[in-house]
Design a protein around this motif. Sequence first.
Motif, short mmCIF file in Angstrom:
data_model
loop_
_atom_site.label_atom_id
_atom_site.label_comp_id
_atom_site.label_asym_id
_atom_site.label_seq_id
_atom_site.Cartn_x
_atom_site.Cartn_y
_atom_site.Cartn_z
N UNK A 191 0.84 -1.18 0.00
CA UNK A 191 0.00 0.00 0.00
C UNK A 191 0.88 1.25 0.00
N UNK A 237 1.80 4.04 1.42
CA UNK A 237 1.72 4.92 2.59
C UNK A 237 2.54 6.17 2.36
N UNK A 247 3.68 8.46 7.56
CA UNK A 247 2.87 7.37 8.11
C UNK A 247 3.69 6.09 8.21
N UNK A 291 5.18 4.07 11.93
CA UNK A 291 4.95 2.67 12.29
C UNK A 291 6.06 2.12 13.17
N UNK A 326 5.36 1.36 16.85
CA UNK A 326 4.48 0.25 17.25
C UNK A 326 4.83 -0.37 18.61
N UNK A 357 -1.97 -1.99 22.08
CA UNK A 357 -2.64 -2.59 20.94
C UNK A 357 -3.80 -1.73 20.45
N UNK A 358 -4.47 -1.05 21.36
CA UNK A 358 -5.68 -0.32 20.97
C UNK A 358 -5.43 1.16 20.71
N UNK A 359 -4.15 1.58 20.71
CA UNK A 359 -3.94 3.01 20.53
C UNK A 359 -3.45 3.33 19.13
N UNK A 360 -3.68 4.57 18.74
CA UNK A 360 -3.15 5.08 17.48
C UNK A 360 -2.07 6.10 17.83
N UNK A 361 -1.13 6.34 16.91
CA UNK A 361 -0.04 7.26 17.26
C UNK A 361 -0.55 8.67 17.58
N UNK A 391 -10.80 -0.35 16.96
CA UNK A 391 -9.82 -0.08 18.02
C UNK A 391 -8.41 -0.47 17.63
N UNK A 392 -8.27 -1.58 16.90
CA UNK A 392 -6.91 -2.02 16.55
C UNK A 392 -6.52 -1.56 15.14
N UNK A 393 -7.23 -0.54 14.60
CA UNK A 393 -7.05 -0.24 13.18
C UNK A 393 -5.64 0.17 12.82
N UNK A 394 -4.95 0.86 13.72
CA UNK A 394 -3.59 1.28 13.36
C UNK A 394 -2.65 0.09 13.25
N UNK A 395 -2.92 -0.96 14.04
CA UNK A 395 -2.10 -2.17 13.95
C UNK A 395 -2.19 -2.81 12.57
N UNK A 396 -3.31 -2.56 11.87
CA UNK A 396 -3.43 -3.11 10.51
C UNK A 396 -2.35 -2.53 9.60
N UNK A 397 -2.00 -1.26 9.82
CA UNK A 397 -0.87 -0.68 9.09
C UNK A 397 0.37 -1.52 9.29
N UNK A 398 0.66 -1.81 10.56
CA UNK A 398 1.89 -2.53 10.88
C UNK A 398 1.82 -3.95 10.30
N UNK A 416 0.32 -4.83 7.66
CA UNK A 416 0.43 -4.78 6.21
C UNK A 416 1.88 -4.61 5.75
N UNK A 462 -3.81 4.81 4.80
CA UNK A 462 -3.59 4.75 6.23
C UNK A 462 -4.84 4.22 6.94
N UNK A 463 -4.70 3.06 7.59
CA UNK A 463 -5.88 2.41 8.16
C UNK A 463 -6.50 3.18 9.31
N UNK A 464 -5.74 4.11 9.86
CA UNK A 464 -6.30 4.95 10.90
C UNK A 464 -7.55 5.67 10.39
#
Lengths: 284, 348
Positions: A90, A92, A96, A100, A103, A108-112, B226-233, B235, B291-293
């Motif tokens: 993809x 990116x 972005x 990554x 990480x 697990x549930x957070x976004x940057x 909730x885990x959407x950003x992990x999908x970036x990683x 991928x 970006x999956x976010x």
Amino acid sequence: MEMKVVDLHFSYPNGKEVIKGVSFEVKSGDIFCILGPNGCGKTTLLKCLCGILKPTKGSIFLDNVDANLMSKAEYAKNVAYLPQEHRSVFPYRTIDFVVMGRAPHLGMFSTPSDKDYRIAEEALKEVGAYHLKDRLYVELSGGEKQLVLIARALAQQPKILLLDEPTSQLDLKNQAIVLRILSGLAQRGLIVIMTTHFPTHAFLHSNKVGLMMAGRFLAVGGPEQVITEENLKKAYGVDVKILSVKSPIDEGFVKMCIPTEVILARRCLCRFERMDEDAGQEGS
Amino acid sequence: MSQLYRRILEKIRGRKTSTVVLILLPILFFFVSLFVGRYQIPPSMVIMTLISKILPIAHSYNIPKPIEITIIQVRLPRAIAAALVGATLALSGTSFQALFRNPLVSSQILGVASGAGFGAALALLLSGDLAVVQISAFGFGIAAVVMSYAISRVHKETPVLTLVLAGMVVGALFSALTSLVKYVADPYERLPSIVFWLMGSLAGVSFKELSWSFIPMIASCILIVMIRWRLNVLSLGEEEAKALGVDIEKMRVLVISCCTLMTSAAVAIAGVIGWVGLVIPHVCRMLVGPDHKVLVPASISVGAAYILAVDTVARVVSTVEIPLGILTAIIGAPFFFYLLRRERLGWR
């Protein structure tokens, strides 16, 4: 930070043993170059060191703490890995992509957060690639991609950086840039462990070299002791001449390796050229 | 202070239009699907009916019983179901594309639709009771994915390629079994109902079906968001994700479980609806980037809006309802072709 590897073994599930007992020690500020012929297990060793592959035997200690006792995220906070090349699916944006690297620091549930993006931007600045921030990673040139990959590893804020042939696909200028950045990072206190195919690079900027052959270290130590004509002959099976050249910019000497076979090949080529010239003259 | 203001402004401006459109789109289509139908009801009456259900004061307005039944018991559950089905199919497509690092996989890659189709066909053959059909479809959908996962697991790991191949094998197996069921089914009574079910339709959805199926759908949606950003990683690929400290096996089980739960539930109430899980993620990637976010919420929104719109068309356009699965394929296939022809596809 200190990394100690004790008697590391690794076999693939089919039973083939690729790493047959590797031990070494590195500490803050070291640049450790791993040399060795293709297929000797350099990449596999790096993958064991960064946690992609699980060693079948032996231990890795970070500051005397067994890596097996650390969680994966905790280990990744200390050790970052750069693959030989990253094939992305993809497109990116570069920023972005770099973020990554955060990480292991994020749940697990957070976004940057904004802070994570700032760290990623700092990392890009450190490798001089900040201007690529909004470009798409897939559209960057090979040299730019390598810089961005290093930035991603730096965003991880590791203490140990593992690089798999970071210079093998770069032109002369980008090789120089990458080596300079790595030296700078080591001066800052990071441990840099890299595989390479250029013994000359190992002479230029590493202070520790491991020469690998068939899953073992033939020799580990300072570049002067390890990179010798006999050792290289043993590992690669070719005759190599090591030349000491007076450094063009300071008082010291620069060592470089030249495989004699290449010189011989060149000579053959010259002879052919001469023959061509003779033939041309006869014709006129 | 002014700096803070400027930063906030920049943030809004950057995604302002797309955010607003993405939030409003499903809401708009939701109301459109409540307003239109073969039984014509003026929009003001529809609004009144809805309000009368929420606020007791509106009881004073006299709402005819047939209108109330049409709105509350027919159109409303159907619109909710359409939104849920669209959102979940699109979301699981997006998640699977990231997980398998392949923009050409859809929500059905692990055989969930074939399994659910077989479950429904079998139940239609044996019993014909709607509740049994749905539960059987849901169960067999999950069973198919569990099978794919189990047979691809070697040395405590599940390589992606083996997983995809296992999904194809399981899908083919269940398709064959479905054909077998069709072959033995009574061609005058059972067979037509099986065939219609497999074409996918939201006709006849009531709150009864929604009452159980919305739980797995909503719960899985929330988890993926909730885990959407992990999908970036994820991928980035297996090895790099591992090197970044991600427990890839755990994440994979989590994503596959969520996607399977919600897809099975969606297929159980709506039948087999293709092309949504493949096309919508691409459309969203064109709109908001990879970006999956942002991509994950966008998929939910566009997927919901898409099925709401298509289902409205399916209801309204002719006197006989067009099966939803046929419409999504007729729209989806040429549209995907158009996407392929465009230079900027959002992946390469």
